[in-house]
Motif scaffolding. Structure first.
Motif, PDB file in Angstrom:
ATOM      1  N   ILE A 125       0.859  -1.184   0.000  1.00  0.00           N
ATOM      2  CA  ILE A 125       0.000   0.000   0.000  1.00  0.00           C
ATOM      3  C   ILE A 125       0.893   1.231   0.000  1.00  0.00           C
ATOM      4  O   ILE A 125       1.758   1.367   0.860  1.00  0.00           O
ATOM      5  CB  ILE A 125      -0.927   0.021   1.227  1.00  0.00           C
ATOM      6  CG1 ILE A 125      -1.838  -1.216   1.238  1.00  0.00           C
ATOM      7  CG2 ILE A 125      -1.776   1.301   1.242  1.00  0.00           C
ATOM      8  CD1 ILE A 125      -2.736  -1.308   2.468  1.00  0.00           C
ATOM      9  N   TRP A 131      -3.123  -1.129  -3.197  1.00  0.00           N
ATOM     10  CA  TRP A 131      -4.131  -0.145  -2.790  1.00  0.00           C
ATOM     11  C   TRP A 131      -3.418   1.192  -2.629  1.00  0.00           C
ATOM     12  O   TRP A 131      -2.246   1.241  -2.256  1.00  0.00           O
ATOM     13  CB  TRP A 131      -4.775  -0.507  -1.446  1.00  0.00           C
ATOM     14  CG  TRP A 131      -5.689  -1.677  -1.449  1.00  0.00           C
ATOM     15  CD1 TRP A 131      -7.026  -1.691  -1.709  1.00  0.00           C
ATOM     16  CD2 TRP A 131      -5.338  -3.034  -1.131  1.00  0.00           C
ATOM     17  NE1 TRP A 131      -7.525  -2.961  -1.584  1.00  0.00           N
ATOM     18  CE2 TRP A 131      -6.511  -3.806  -1.240  1.00  0.00           C
ATOM     19  CE3 TRP A 131      -4.144  -3.673  -0.782  1.00  0.00           C
ATOM     20  CZ2 TRP A 131      -6.534  -5.183  -1.000  1.00  0.00           C
ATOM     21  CZ3 TRP A 131      -4.151  -5.040  -0.543  1.00  0.00           C
ATOM     22  CH2 TRP A 131      -5.331  -5.784  -0.655  1.00  0.00           C
ATOM     23  N   LYS A 157      -6.407   5.330   1.077  1.00  0.00           N
ATOM     24  CA  LYS A 157      -7.407   4.477   1.720  1.00  0.00           C
ATOM     25  C   LYS A 157      -7.249   4.454   3.240  1.00  0.00           C
ATOM     26  O   LYS A 157      -8.209   4.202   3.970  1.00  0.00           O
ATOM     27  CB  LYS A 157      -7.306   3.044   1.170  1.00  0.00           C
ATOM     28  CG  LYS A 157      -7.798   2.870  -0.247  1.00  0.00           C
ATOM     29  CD  LYS A 157      -9.313   2.967  -0.316  1.00  0.00           C
ATOM     30  CE  LYS A 157      -9.845   2.660  -1.694  1.00  0.00           C
ATOM     31  NZ  LYS A 157     -11.330   2.797  -1.743  1.00  0.00           N
ATOM     32  N   GLU A 161     -14.125  -1.085   5.768  1.00  0.00           N
ATOM     33  CA  GLU A 161     -13.282  -1.079   4.574  1.00  0.00           C
ATOM     34  C   GLU A 161     -11.815  -1.285   4.932  1.00  0.00           C
ATOM     35  O   GLU A 161     -11.095  -2.062   4.295  1.00  0.00           O
ATOM     36  CB  GLU A 161     -13.445   0.236   3.811  1.00  0.00           C
ATOM     37  CG  GLU A 161     -12.604   0.289   2.537  1.00  0.00           C
ATOM     38  CD  GLU A 161     -12.695   1.631   1.815  1.00  0.00           C
ATOM     39  OE1 GLU A 161     -12.337   1.670   0.632  1.00  0.00           O
ATOM     40  OE2 GLU A 161     -13.102   2.623   2.454  1.00  0.00           O
ATOM     41  N   ILE A 190      -9.335  -4.392   3.882  1.00  0.00           N
ATOM     42  CA  ILE A 190      -8.061  -4.242   3.163  1.00  0.00           C
ATOM     43  C   ILE A 190      -6.944  -4.966   3.902  1.00  0.00           C
ATOM     44  O   ILE A 190      -6.149  -5.687   3.297  1.00  0.00           O
ATOM     45  CB  ILE A 190      -7.722  -2.742   2.989  1.00  0.00           C
ATOM     46  CG1 ILE A 190      -8.690  -2.090   1.992  1.00  0.00           C
ATOM     47  CG2 ILE A 190      -6.274  -2.568   2.515  1.00  0.00           C
ATOM     48  CD1 ILE A 190      -8.556  -0.579   1.915  1.00  0.00           C
ATOM     49  N   GLN A 195      -7.265  -8.776   3.455  1.00  0.00           N
ATOM     50  CA  GLN A 195      -6.853  -9.214   2.117  1.00  0.00           C
ATOM     51  C   GLN A 195      -5.337  -9.125   1.950  1.00  0.00           C
ATOM     52  O   GLN A 195      -4.710 -10.016   1.363  1.00  0.00           O
ATOM     53  CB  GLN A 195      -7.534  -8.350   1.057  1.00  0.00           C
ATOM     54  CG  GLN A 195      -9.042  -8.526   0.967  1.00  0.00           C
ATOM     55  CD  GLN A 195      -9.650  -7.531  -0.017  1.00  0.00           C
ATOM     56  OE1 GLN A 195      -9.348  -7.561  -1.211  1.00  0.00           O
ATOM     57  NE2 GLN A 195     -10.487  -6.637   0.486  1.00  0.00           N
TER      58      GLN A 195
END
Length: 381
Positions: free
Chosen positions: A39, A53, A57, A72, A76, A79
């Motif tokens: 990320i 990502w 976020k 959310e 994330i 995952q």
């Protein structure tokens, strides 16, 4: 050539993206064919980082604000954890700041045999001291950006290395104000106020209107003032709209990014509490630090505060070298008055610049090299 390495990183917002980008530059010098993923944002992408990502976020601050995005964010993290433990297992995971997200993830990865490094010691010396136990469970090694942190962590059995602050090596000791002003279309005679209402949508929501209302009050008292806002590109339109609503007209310039250019160019800055305040200090600029957030988040945070200061320049200097106006105290009138006071205090500014220069020299290290050396030791342990 050293063997290829696979590094996973998570940087949760603009400041983390900047720190991680600087770190990746050093890692790539050590391991030129490094693979990096996780990320991140544009600074990391510039070093070949594969962002699964975007860092935006995770750019949420405050207890209530996090709750709104909780499902959310947890999704994330779940995952990402699954992917890092199965199809894309890294040689090391580096969590860059964002402790609420990264420490839990690091703990799970470490339990499953992945080496973990946390870059930027959470501010256990300022608030949430109980977090030290989580750090011990989560990180094989902590890279510290302030010199007093490794000793503090060592008391709790946590391995750590002081690597200096990456920004102190990037920002020049003597910034070129004239060149920065030329890039922004400003003259050397202009009186310039930099306005930095934060890089998160929630910060802009709570701060932009009051910052621009303060600017309008300043403009009435000093009609020649120029105001410059370095906006995160995703929030630029929203910030421009707030500036128009305040009636600042042509006195206001909103740039896409360029925060360092803006800080180098300004005479004083009105700035949201956070990493940007340290950047302003490294640019040797006087400032007024302000913050406002959801009322409930504020009540929770203030109870966990361990020091009288919130702004990093004050914490590092161990005194109120610049004013802090927080929550209800951050009224447009109070903000305006505090900023204008700096413009009429050249001797006070000169004394402040001497303090900030000394701070800069303390924080200035070859961060990329020191961090890479520490990460190499973790890999070899």
């Amino acid at each position: 050539m050293p063997p290829s390495k696979r590094f996973a990183l998570v940087a949760g917002e603009t400041s983390g993206d900047l720190l991680a980008g600087l770190l990746l530059g050093g890692l790539r010098q050590r391991w030129p064919d490094l693979q990096s993923f996780g990320i991140g944002g544009p600074q990391m992408a510039g070093h070949g980082f594969d962002a699964w990502w975007p860092s935006e976020k995770l750019a949420v601050r405050g207890y209530v604000e996090v709750l709104r995005h909780y499902r959310e964010i947890v999704g994330i993290r779940s995952q990402l954890q699954q992917r890092l433990l199965t199809t894309d297992r890294p040689d090391v995971f580096i969590g860059v700041d964002a402790p609420d997200f990264n420490l839990d993830l690091e703990a799970q990865l470490r339990t499953n045999g992945v080496r973990t490094v946390h870059f930027v010691c959470p501010s256990i010396w300022a608030w949430r001291a109980e977090r030290v136990e989580k750090i011990r469970r989560s990180a094989d090694h902590v890279l510290c950006i302030f010199p007093f942190e490794p000793e503090l962590l060592a008391r709790h059995g946590i391995a750590a290395t002081y690597v200096g602050h990456p920004l102190a090596d990037v920002i020049p000791l003597a910034p070129d104000r004239a060149a920065a002003r030329a890039r922004l279309g400003l003259s050397n005679e202009d009186e310039v106020v930099a306005i930095l209402p934060g890089s998160r949508a929630s910060e802009v929501q709570y701060l932009a209107a009051r910052f621009f209302s303060a600017a309008a009050l300043m403009q009435r008292e000093r009609p020649g003032l120029r105001f410059v806002v370095p906006a995160v590109p995703a929030l630029k339109e929203r910030i421009e709209e707030a500036g128009r609503a305040a009636g600042l007209g042509s006195a206001l310039i909103v740039t896409a990014g360029q925060s360092h250019t803006v800080l180098a160019a300004c005479d004083v800055t009105l700035i949201a509490s956070g990493t940007a305040t340290l950047e302003a200090a490294l640019f040797k600029r006087p400032m007024v630090i302000a913050y406002n957030m959801n009322w409930l988040s504020w009540q929770i945070m203030r109870r966990k505060q361990l020091q009288p200061w919130v702004g990093l320049p004050n914490i590092l200097c161990n005194e109120f070298v610049v004013p802090e106006l927080l929550q209800d105290a951050a009224t447009p009138r109070a903000l305006s008055s505090a900023v204008l006071e700096w413009l009429d205090a050249p001797a006070k500014i000169q004394a402040l610049q001497q303090k900030f220069t000394a701070l800069h020299e303390t924080l200035r290290k070859d961060t990329a090299l020191l961090a890479t050396d520490a990460i190499k030791q973790v890999l070899e342990s």
